[in-house]
Design an enzyme around this catalytic site. Sequence first.
Site, short mmCIF file in Angstrom:
data_model
loop_
_atom_site.label_atom_id
_atom_site.label_comp_id
_atom_site.label_asym_id
_atom_site.label_seq_id
_atom_site.Cartn_x
_atom_site.Cartn_y
_atom_site.Cartn_z
N PRO A 2 0.83 -1.21 0.00
CA PRO A 2 0.00 0.00 0.00
C PRO A 2 0.87 1.26 0.00
O PRO A 2 1.86 1.33 0.70
CB PRO A 2 -0.79 -0.09 1.30
CG PRO A 2 -0.45 -1.38 1.94
CD PRO A 2 0.70 -1.99 1.22
N GLU A 3 0.49 2.23 -0.80
CA GLU A 3 1.17 3.51 -0.78
C GLU A 3 0.27 4.52 -0.07
O GLU A 3 -0.83 4.18 0.35
CB GLU A 3 1.50 3.95 -2.21
CG GLU A 3 2.47 2.96 -2.87
CD GLU A 3 3.49 3.62 -3.77
OE1 GLU A 3 3.79 4.81 -3.58
OE2 GLU A 3 3.97 2.94 -4.69
#
Length: 291
Positions: A2-3
Amino acid sequence: MPELPEVEVVRRGLAAHALGREVEAVEVLHPRSVRRHLPGPEDFAARLTGRVFAAARRRGKYLWLPLDSGDALLGHLGMSGQLLVQPVDAPAERHLRVRFGLGPVDGRPRIDLRFVDQRMFGGLSFSPAGADLPAELAHIARDPLDPDFDEAGFVRRVRRSASGIKRILLNQTTISGVGNIYADEALWLARIHGDRPGDRLRSADVERVLTAARTVMSAALGQGGTSFDALYVDVNGESGYFDRSLEVYGREGEPCSRCGSLVRRVSFMNRSSFFCPTCQPAPRARRATPA
Ligand SMILES: [Zn+2]
């Protein structure tokens, strides 16, 4: 992995579902997911039980839920972590690691907050007096979407560094939340090669990179975040779909939408960098200093 936009989507989900609820029960199903809480899983559960979630905050890719006691529940999703809001009777997920039973609020029924993490690089911990900003996060810079981000300070730091701009973008003490995918996308949008050294960029170049980072990250937020890893889903279990909008990341050999040159991939810090060789010319080698 996840960013920042994905983590922000999770934060919003937590803000919508968890606030004002009392932690009625804490069940740690795998101790590795609370390994950063050194006193152990029982202590972790005891400190959280009976507390009320007062807010949902984020710094870079870290999330924390301030408690009514002034402490906080701190979390990092790592590579594959998910925070899911589920009905209390939903069957346990295969990789469920920690389950919080949350009490009713404003006439809404009890829910579970579940930390699910297949690879267990992520984790949860209890941060004493961490409501405003957990001490564990004090070294992490603000992210470019944060209203208090220090833009002038960022430009100065970049221009004092001999590192490549992409490497600088991934350094969480200078700017947080820009991961590998959004760094490549922002650099493409700004037409800057990731190997260009910070101290060879003009202020206007650095500002263009920053603006581009904000543009790609805001676009991702609007669309629910990027999802490359099938494991990633947001707080309600809904996958993001920003990947369709990516210009260079994961598109080796495809034509650049701006100029038609074929996107290239090179290895970078055990991962990959994608760029357009025409729009983003590689820097010339630094001239050797005369002896
Ligand atoms: Zn191009």
